[in-house]
Design an enzyme around this catalytic site. Structure first.
Site, short mmCIF file in Angstrom:
data_model
loop_
_atom_site.label_atom_id
_atom_site.label_comp_id
_atom_site.label_asym_id
_atom_site.label_seq_id
_atom_site.Cartn_x
_atom_site.Cartn_y
_atom_site.Cartn_z
CG ASP A 175 -4.39 -8.06 12.34
OD1 ASP A 175 -5.20 -8.25 10.93
OD2 ASP A 175 -4.26 -7.15 13.28
CD GLU A 199 -3.48 -6.19 7.62
OE1 GLU A 199 -4.22 -5.65 6.91
OE2 GLU A 199 -4.13 -6.55 8.82
CG ASP A 240 -9.98 -4.97 6.68
OD1 ASP A 240 -10.60 -4.76 6.98
OD2 ASP A 240 -8.17 -5.35 6.69
#
Length: 418
Positions: free
Chosen positions: A195, A220, A304
């Site tokens: 992340d 990410e 998201d």
């Protein structure tokens, strides 16, 4: 550094026994197994009930939400990394889910949130930058100096509002490595998703992967695409955007793939009648997929960009065009939970059919691609010399009697060779 010349990267960056891993094979198909509201719905049990369907549908790995204790129910404000009781369910429910997924030959992917960590007690400067009373009981040295700690300056972007972890500290890296190994050996995770990978240097991701050796790792690295004022319409040329993602992958030693945000940004504009965007000036796919396909994890939506957050949503009436593209093209495709399970049986079944075509025709992350048309209302391509596909309202089909229609839907069709 990565460049247009993908071949040398493909040969040189995978090292040691990792050459036998998922990135080398290139056959993975991922499911993101949650959305932003999943913590409200007894999630581990919900997914366990779907494990058989997930495996039967052809997914090889499922990205799960953060499984450890967190100040936010979604899991992205972690504190006690060794506590597996979360808003998604209990430790026993999690382990039961992982066993069931593995029984159906689906690898569980852990969401690794190690850019920041909420402290337990106040320390230097009155900030909650100490971790007394819980495992990994770090002091202020574990927190970057730019987020209220006594550690070094951050090696990446700051995640504001919480203490950011200083990965330059050897004791921090040792503890994180031990935790990653614990997630694998004691809990049952096999793959990792890193992340907010912009928050700390990619060299640390490289070290964590070398030390823990997940089967597949993806980062990410979410960077903004290029838009030109005053209209702020998406630029045709996104080379600098994808180059930044390529550079990050390079700095992991090529050991970590990355989500192809470039392809998402371009694709969600292309389906609005701008299919010319899907070919770069060199006739290649315009995203990370076009430069380093074996490290490009393609997707059209996540928790998201879509879900109830909707920060950068894919046009809802064009979702199947998006899947027809990523599930027939090079790269490692990812399907979003909401589309697969919440948008009705028709979408579910169309995605399954595309996965089936991809697998039966041997399409993989490095498959060759020849773009045949990229116009306003038409995109067509031949992939792996095994399939042809088209998107858009314009009429098109491959020439030759050897081509047979494999599947089709609204504004897309796929053919395979008999």
């Amino acid at each position: 550094m990565g460049s247009l010349n993908d071949v040398s990267n493909e040969r040189s960056t995978w090292m040691g026994s990792l050459e036998d891993g998922a990135l080398r094979g290139g056959r993975d198909i991922l499911l993101q197994g949650f959305n932003w509201e999943s913590h409200k719905h007894n999630w581990w049990q919900n997914l366990e009930n779907k494990a058989s369907d997930i495996g039967k549908s052809g997914f090889t790995s499922i990205w799960l939400p953060p499984a450890t204790h967190s100040f936010s129910p979604e899991g992205y404000l972690p504190q006690n990394l060794y506590s597996l009781n979360s808003a998604y369910g209990s430790e026993s429910q999690l382990k039961s889910l992982l066993r069931e997924l593995q029984r159906h030959h689906v690898r569980p992917m852990a969401d690794i949130v190690i850019n920041h960590r909420v402290g337990t007690t106040r320390g230097h400067g009155g900030s909650f930058n100490r971790y007394d009373g819980i495992p990994l009981s770090w002091d202020e040295r574990a927190v970057t100096s730019c987020t209220g700690g006594l550690g070094n300056k951050s090696t990446g972007d700051n995640f504001h509002g919480v203490p950011n972890i200083d990965h330059s500290q050897q004791f921090v890296r040792d503890d994180i490595t031990s935790w990653l190994r614990w997630l694998q050996k004691n809990v049952g995770f096999q793959d990792f998703r890193f992340d907010f990978a912009k928050g700390y240097s990619a060299k640390f991701v490289k070290e964590y992967i070398e030390q823990s050796r997940p089967i597949l790792a993806v980062g990410e690295y979410w960077d903004s695409c290029n838009y030109t004022p005053p209209s702020f319409h998406l630029d045709y040329n996104q080379d600098s955007h994808r180059q930044r993602i390529i550079n990050w992958i390079d700095r992991t030693g090529g050991l970590c793939a990355a989500f192809d945000f470039t392809t998402k940004g371009i694709l969600q504009e292309a389906v609005k009648g701008e299919y010319w965007r899907l070919s770069d000036p060199h006739g290649k796919p315009p995203g990370v997929m076009g430069w380093w396909p074996s490290r490009a994890v393609t997707f059209i939506e996540n928790h998201d960009t879509g879900s109830t957050q909707g920060h950068w949503p894919f046009p809802s009436h064009h979702v199947m065009e998006g899947y027809a593209y990523i599930l027939t093209h090079p790269g490692i495709p990812t399907v979003f939970y909401d589309h697969f399970y919440d948008w009705g049986s028709s979408i579910h079944d169309q995605i399954v059919k595309l996965i089936d075509v991809r697998r039966k025709q041997g399409i993989h992350s490095r498959s060759s691609i020849r773009i045949l048309a990229a116009q306003a209302n038409l995109y067509s391509a031949m992939v792996g010399e095994r399939i042809c596909m088209k998107l858009g309202e314009a009429s098109w089909c491959p020439s030759g009697r050897e081509w047979k229609l494999a599947t089709s839907g609204d504004r897309y069709a796929v053919w395979h060779k008999e």
